[in-house]
Write a protein that holds these residues in place. Structure first.
Motif, PDB file in Angstrom:
ATOM      1  N   LEU A 285       0.863  -1.176   0.000  1.00 45.10           N
ATOM      2  CA  LEU A 285       0.000   0.000   0.000  1.00 45.10           C
ATOM      3  C   LEU A 285       0.901   1.228   0.000  1.00 45.10           C
ATOM      4  CD1 LEU A 285      -1.405  -2.308   2.157  1.00 45.10           C
ATOM      5  CD2 LEU A 285      -3.303  -0.841   1.494  1.00 45.10           C
TER       6      LEU A 285
ATOM      7  N   PRO B 114     -13.499  -0.665   2.602  1.00 51.13           N
ATOM      8  CA  PRO B 114     -12.118  -1.123   2.397  1.00 51.13           C
ATOM      9  C   PRO B 114     -12.067  -2.251   1.384  1.00 51.13           C
ATOM     10  CG  PRO B 114     -12.993  -2.039   4.427  1.00 51.13           C
ATOM     11  CD  PRO B 114     -14.037  -1.087   3.909  1.00 51.13           C
TER      12      PRO B 114
ATOM     13  N   GLU C 195      -6.808  -4.290   2.131  1.00 54.70           N
ATOM     14  CA  GLU C 195      -6.716  -3.224   3.124  1.00 54.70           C
ATOM     15  C   GLU C 195      -7.232  -3.710   4.473  1.00 54.70           C
ATOM     16  OE1 GLU C 195      -7.262   0.944   0.606  1.00 54.70           O
ATOM     17  OE2 GLU C 195      -9.040  -0.208   1.177  1.00 54.70           O
TER      18      GLU C 195
ATOM     19  N   TYR D 130      -4.685  -5.874   6.069  1.00 52.14           N
ATOM     20  CA  TYR D 130      -3.527  -5.043   6.430  1.00 52.14           C
ATOM     21  C   TYR D 130      -3.774  -4.300   7.734  1.00 52.14           C
ATOM     22  CZ  TYR D 130      -0.165  -1.149   6.107  1.00 52.14           C
ATOM     23  OH  TYR D 130       0.811  -0.215   6.363  1.00 52.14           O
TER      24      TYR D 130
ATOM     25  N   GLY E 178      -3.365  -3.112  -3.035  1.00 49.99           N
ATOM     26  CA  GLY E 178      -4.376  -2.673  -2.080  1.00 49.99           C
ATOM     27  C   GLY E 178      -5.720  -2.351  -2.696  1.00 49.99           C
TER      28      GLY E 178
END
Length: 324
Positions: free
Chosen positions: A116, A184, A188, A191, A272
């Protein structure tokens, strides 16, 4: 005193005077301090405290200058009824679960690196009924009241929200603030759940009823048994993860933008972004649920549902206009 004694005394005194005079005229030698290494400087310099930028009344979107100056863990609310957003740092991680992770499921592999490139902002909490009801009161969310299942509203997580209803809230919020809010992506979500960790949960290799809201009578790995949850908990329950986000494990399943795919492939995005290929009548859910077992709370666990399936919640994300 004899003449010889006087001469001897004069010689000694002269020698002492020369010695002190020489010492006084010499400049003191100062060693230049050795420069600190970057590691030493980081260890000694106090970390800057997170800052908060909250709208006190009405709508107050971040200015471009303020948005550019945001740092990880800073937080903001762009209207008085908006979700609180926390800045998550840029970074990369290995998405998926290793073959030796207890109770893993097919579809959580192969492990692959996701990077990302920019920081982004994430809701500190799942959207609460307070926030959902603000949308309803303002004529948004299609009049969909959700379903609290008798557990109450207020600071409880908004539930009974299908994928399209979640998108209607995001459309209302984006229009109200004048900034783009979204769901999201699946990567993401993993993460910011892991928050720099590689274990099944951000807090370690197992889970207890003191760390998350789930069916604790079924232990995970070597973890202890505990009492089963009686229902969802308010959104600010339990400790936040290292990114400052609450209940990324357990309590309620949360929608992501990604279409359903059985497992990761060479087409899985690694930057991402959401994976919008596959069965898009189904979308990926993450996080687990208060009445599900611990193995389904893991950072890498993947669940799916049809888009008009209810009973779920969501967390909002905002892309930031900041330098990589």
């Amino acid at each position: 005193m004899t003449e010889i004694s006087r001469l001897f005394l004069a010689l000694i005194t002269g020698a002492l005077v020369v010695s002190f005079a020489g010492g006084a005229s010499a400049k003191p030698r100062q060693e230049r301090p050795k420069p600190k290494s970057a590691v030493e400087s980081a260890q000694t310099a106090p970390a800057p405290l997170p800052r908060q930028f909250f709208a006190e009344k009405g709508v107050q979107p971040l200015t471009p200058e303020l948005e550019q100056a945001l740092r990880p863990k800073d937080s903001f609310k762009e209207c008085d009824t908006c979700p609180e957003m926390v800045v998550v740092p840029k970074g990369s991680f290995m998405m998926g679960t290793p073959a030796n992770e207890p109770d893993r499921f097919k579809g959580e592999d192969p492990i692959h690196r996701v990077t990302l490139a920019r920081p982004f902002a994430v809701g500190r909490f799942a959207v609460s009924f307070d926030e959902w009801d603000a949308c309803l009161a303002d004529g948004g969310c299609g009049g969909n009241k959700g379903d609290d299942n008798g557990f109450g509203r207020g600071r409880m997580p908004a539930q009974g929200i299908n994928f399209e209803a979640a998108k209607s809230y995001l459309a209302w919020l984006s229009k109200k603030v004048g900034r783009t809010y979204r769901l999201p992506s699946e990567s993401e979500r993993e993460y910011f759940t892991r928050a720099g960790t590689t274990t099944p949960f951000w807090f370690g290799n197992t889970v207890t009823a003191q760390l998350a809201n789930y069916q604790a009578s079924t232990p995970y790995g070597s973890g202890p048994h505990g009492p089963d949850s009686k229902g969802p908990a308010v959104v600010d329950s339990y400790a936040p993860n290292p990114f400052g986000l609450y209940q990324v494990h357990g309590n309620v399943f949360e929608w992501t933008e990604d279409c359903f795919n059985k497992r990761y492939t060479e087409d899985t995005p690694t930057d991402g972004s959401p994976w919008l290929e596959g069965d898009c009548h189904k979308r990926i859910l993450r996080g687990g649920r208060w009445n599900w077992s611990a193995n389904m709370l893991r950072s890498g666990y993947r669940e799916d549902s049809i888009v008009d399936g209810g009973g779920f919640s969501f967390r909002v994300v905002r892309t930031l206009n900041v330098q990589p």
